[in-house]
Every structure is written in C-alpha cells, then in structure tokens.
Write a protein that holds these residues in place. Structure first.
Motif, short mmCIF file in Angstrom:
data_model
loop_
_atom_site.label_atom_id
_atom_site.label_comp_id
_atom_site.label_asym_id
_atom_site.label_seq_id
_atom_site.Cartn_x
_atom_site.Cartn_y
_atom_site.Cartn_z
N GLU A 56 0.82 -1.21 0.00
CA GLU A 56 0.00 0.00 0.00
C GLU A 56 0.86 1.26 0.00
O GLU A 56 0.48 2.28 -0.60
CB GLU A 56 -0.93 0.00 1.22
CG GLU A 56 -1.95 1.11 1.25
CD GLU A 56 -3.08 0.92 0.25
OE1 GLU A 56 -3.79 1.91 -0.03
OE2 GLU A 56 -3.25 -0.21 -0.25
N THR A 57 2.01 1.20 0.66
CA THR A 57 2.91 2.35 0.69
C THR A 57 3.43 2.66 -0.71
O THR A 57 3.53 3.83 -1.12
CB THR A 57 4.09 2.09 1.64
OG1 THR A 57 3.58 1.88 2.97
CG2 THR A 57 5.05 3.27 1.66
N LYS A 58 3.77 1.62 -1.46
CA LYS A 58 4.32 1.81 -2.81
C LYS A 58 3.23 2.03 -3.85
O LYS A 58 3.46 2.71 -4.86
CB LYS A 58 5.15 0.59 -3.20
CG LYS A 58 6.42 0.43 -2.38
CD LYS A 58 7.28 -0.70 -2.91
CE LYS A 58 8.59 -0.79 -2.15
NZ LYS A 58 9.47 -1.87 -2.68
N SER A 59 2.05 1.48 -3.61
CA SER A 59 0.95 1.61 -4.58
C SER A 59 -0.34 1.93 -3.83
O SER A 59 -1.17 1.04 -3.57
CB SER A 59 0.79 0.32 -5.38
OG SER A 59 -0.25 0.44 -6.33
N PRO A 60 -0.53 3.21 -3.42
CA PRO A 60 -1.71 3.60 -2.63
C PRO A 60 -3.02 3.19 -3.27
O PRO A 60 -3.20 3.34 -4.49
CB PRO A 60 -1.58 5.13 -2.55
CG PRO A 60 -0.12 5.40 -2.71
CD PRO A 60 0.36 4.36 -3.69
N GLY A 61 -3.91 2.65 -2.46
CA GLY A 61 -5.23 2.27 -2.95
C GLY A 61 -5.35 0.80 -3.32
O GLY A 61 -6.46 0.32 -3.58
N THR A 62 -4.23 0.08 -3.37
CA THR A 62 -4.28 -1.33 -3.76
C THR A 62 -5.23 -2.13 -2.88
O THR A 62 -6.01 -2.95 -3.37
CB THR A 62 -2.87 -1.95 -3.70
OG1 THR A 62 -1.99 -1.23 -4.56
CG2 THR A 62 -2.92 -3.43 -4.11
N PHE A 63 -5.15 -1.91 -1.57
CA PHE A 63 -5.98 -2.67 -0.64
C PHE A 63 -7.04 -1.81 0.07
O PHE A 63 -7.91 -2.36 0.73
CB PHE A 63 -5.11 -3.33 0.43
CG PHE A 63 -4.16 -4.36 -0.10
CD1 PHE A 63 -4.62 -5.58 -0.55
CD2 PHE A 63 -2.80 -4.09 -0.18
CE1 PHE A 63 -3.74 -6.54 -1.05
CE2 PHE A 63 -1.92 -5.04 -0.68
CZ PHE A 63 -2.38 -6.26 -1.11
N THR A 64 -6.95 -0.49 -0.07
CA THR A 64 -7.82 0.37 0.73
C THR A 64 -8.82 1.18 -0.08
O THR A 64 -9.66 1.86 0.52
CB THR A 64 -6.97 1.35 1.57
OG1 THR A 64 -6.19 2.18 0.68
CG2 THR A 64 -6.04 0.59 2.51
N ARG A 65 -8.77 1.12 -1.38
CA ARG A 65 -9.69 1.92 -2.18
C ARG A 65 -11.13 1.49 -1.91
O ARG A 65 -11.50 0.33 -2.11
CB ARG A 65 -9.37 1.78 -3.67
CG ARG A 65 -10.21 2.70 -4.56
CD ARG A 65 -9.78 2.63 -6.02
NE ARG A 65 -8.44 3.22 -6.20
CZ ARG A 65 -7.35 2.54 -6.48
NH1 ARG A 65 -7.42 1.21 -6.61
NH2 ARG A 65 -6.20 3.15 -6.64
N GLY A 66 -11.94 2.42 -1.42
CA GLY A 66 -13.35 2.14 -1.14
C GLY A 66 -13.60 1.35 0.13
O GLY A 66 -14.75 0.97 0.39
N ILE A 67 -12.59 1.12 0.93
CA ILE A 67 -12.76 0.31 2.14
C ILE A 67 -13.47 1.11 3.23
O ILE A 67 -13.34 2.35 3.29
CB ILE A 67 -11.38 -0.20 2.64
CG1 ILE A 67 -11.55 -1.44 3.50
CG2 ILE A 67 -10.62 0.89 3.39
CD1 ILE A 67 -10.24 -2.15 3.80
N ARG A 68 -14.20 0.42 4.09
CA ARG A 68 -14.95 1.07 5.17
C ARG A 68 -14.55 0.50 6.52
O ARG A 68 -13.91 -0.56 6.60
CB ARG A 68 -16.45 0.89 4.96
CG ARG A 68 -16.98 1.53 3.69
CD ARG A 68 -18.48 1.31 3.58
NE ARG A 68 -19.04 1.93 2.37
CZ ARG A 68 -20.31 1.88 2.05
NH1 ARG A 68 -21.19 1.24 2.83
NH2 ARG A 68 -20.73 2.48 0.94
#
Length: 277
Positions: A56-68
């Motif tokens: 996630e640090t190197k590619s923001p949003g990989t695991f957190t895009r749209g997460i709640r």
C-alpha cells in the motif's frame, strides 16, 4: 526480495514464497505470481497485513480503495478496521512506528496500518482493547481523557501520583512515560476519573509479576521508584509514594527494581541538585 520475505518469516514464524499460476493475466509470459503464506492462522494474518502495508505504501489504494470501517461481532479470531483521518495517521503511528507497536503490544492484538486504515486482528477481547487504546490515544490530542469503571477491566492498574511528583513522573512532553512504556511494553497516560480527579493508568493485557521486566507490575515499580526519587530530592515533602491499584485485585506491596535506567538528563539533574546542597 528474498531478504524481505525472510525478515517477515522470522518475525511471524511463517513460511512465505512466490508461486506462478499459468493462465492468469499479468506477470511475465502471461503468468501471475502469487505470494503463499504457510503457518498458524494468527501468524499468517500478521504476515499478510505486513505485506499489505508495504504494498500500500508503494501503490496507494491497492488494498484500501473504497474500504470502510468494520467492527466484527465474532468472539474468536477476526479482523476489525478503523479508518484514520489525514491528521490522525502520523500521530497514531509515532516516530518509526513506535506508537503503533506500543498499542499492539499492550493490547495483545495484531495492529497494522495499511495506508490510512488500521487493521486490528485478534480475538474479540483483544480487538476491543486495541480499538479502545487507539480511541483514547486520538482523544488525548483534544485534551484530557475521562475513563471510568476500571474495576470491570482486567488490563488496567491505576496509580494516584502525589501532586508535586506528576511533572517528574511524566517528564517533558511525556518523555518519561514513553521511556517506561517502551521498557515494560505497556500503555500509560494520565486520565480523569468520574469525580474529575487525575490519576495515572497503566494498560496492558500482561499483568506482569514481581520479577518480570514487562507488564503492568514492572511499570508500576518504575513509577514508584521515580516518585521516591523525587520525594528524596524534595526533602520528603508530599506523600510517601503512588497508591497503585490493579483493576482486578486489592492494593499490593511493591518491590524495587534494579533494572530501572534513568534518562541521562534526569541523572544530570539529580547530581546537580546534590552538589548545590
């Protein structure tokens, strides 16, 4: 890449390696690599979250895009999520991740930050502790925190500090509390009770023992030693020490520890006062 995996394997007690799956899109020659993690469920989850944090640090949003945010009702092992605001992440992380590691160790849960999302993995009891610790940490940015009903908890020891010793025990901007937290693997801060009276609370899932270097009893010993030192320097003015009370047991006698190491500034201050007298 192997060195990074080896470090995580050693930290979490798992086996990790990449495997190719033919036919999947991506990768070289139409092949996609999958990271496989072997080991007990808890260890696998800890390693997985560590990998997710790095990606996630190197590619923001990989695991957190749209997460709640998520709070599981599962009493057994599961994962909760807390979404941080922009100004909360750095505070909850601390220098080189020290604050995150402190909360993780005291709660007994797995606490990993993936982007702006805190993933909390553990049993229901462990996850609840970690959520509370994070909530209280962020609340301290806005002022004093009020915590009541400590008698119902099994992870807290409260200590009433003499008024003339509070600044000495906490240190400049909490530096002495941070030192004792790191040494004993606990979470400590001053909080108000239901009557508005301030006291020190030591949080940790590990109660410690009379000789163990970690846990609540170890932190309590260090605090009492600081109080006694301050009272000696002040000529014995004030009460005789902090009154510690475990949230699940009556007050107990506390032995002194030979392991306490004062910070250099405190040693210099003490020698200076001795020469002046």
């Amino acid at each position: 890449r192997r060195a990074a995996l080896g470090s995580m394997e050693e930290e979490w007690g798992v086996l990790m390696f990449f495997m190719n799956r033919k036919g999947d899109r991506g990768g070289r020659g139409g092949e996609a690599e999958k990271l496989i993690v072997f080991g007990p469920k808890r260890n696998r989850r800890g390693a997985e979250l560590k990998v997710m944090s790095g990606v996630e640090t190197k590619s923001p949003g990989t695991f957190t895009r749209g997460i709640r945010e998520k709070t599981s009702s599962e009493k057994g092992f599961d994962t909760d999520r807390i979404v941080f605001k922009d100004d909360e992440l750095s505070y909850a992380l601390g220098k080189q991740g020290t604050t995150r590691k402190k909360l993780e160790g005291a709660a007994g849960a797995i606490l990993q930050y993936v982007g702006h999302v805190a993933f909390i993995a553990g049993t229901g009891k462990e996850r609840k502790r970690a959520r509370e610790y994070v909530t209280w940490l962020l609340a301290q940015r806005r002022g004093s925190v009020t915590i009541t009903n400590l008698g119902s908890r099994d992870d807290a020891t409260e200590m009433h500090i003499p008024e003339n010793c509070k600044g000495w025990v906490t240190g400049n901007r909490g530096s002495e509390l941070r030192r004792m937290e790191e040494e004993t693997q606990t979470y400590m801060f001053m909080a108000l009770d239901e009557r508005g009276e301030e006291r020190l609370i030591i949080f940790c899932h590990n109660p410690g023992s009379k000789v163990a270097p970690h846990g609540r009893m170890a932190a309590e010993r260090l605090v009492n030693e600081m109080i006694q030192e301050k009272l000696r320097d002040d000529g014995g003015r004030g009460r005789g020490g902090g009154r510690g009370k475990d949230s699940r047991s009556p007050s107990r006698r506390r032995g002194r520890s030979d392991s306490r190491r004062r910070s250099p500034s405190r040693r210099r201050d003490s020698r200076s006062r001795s020469r002046r007298r």
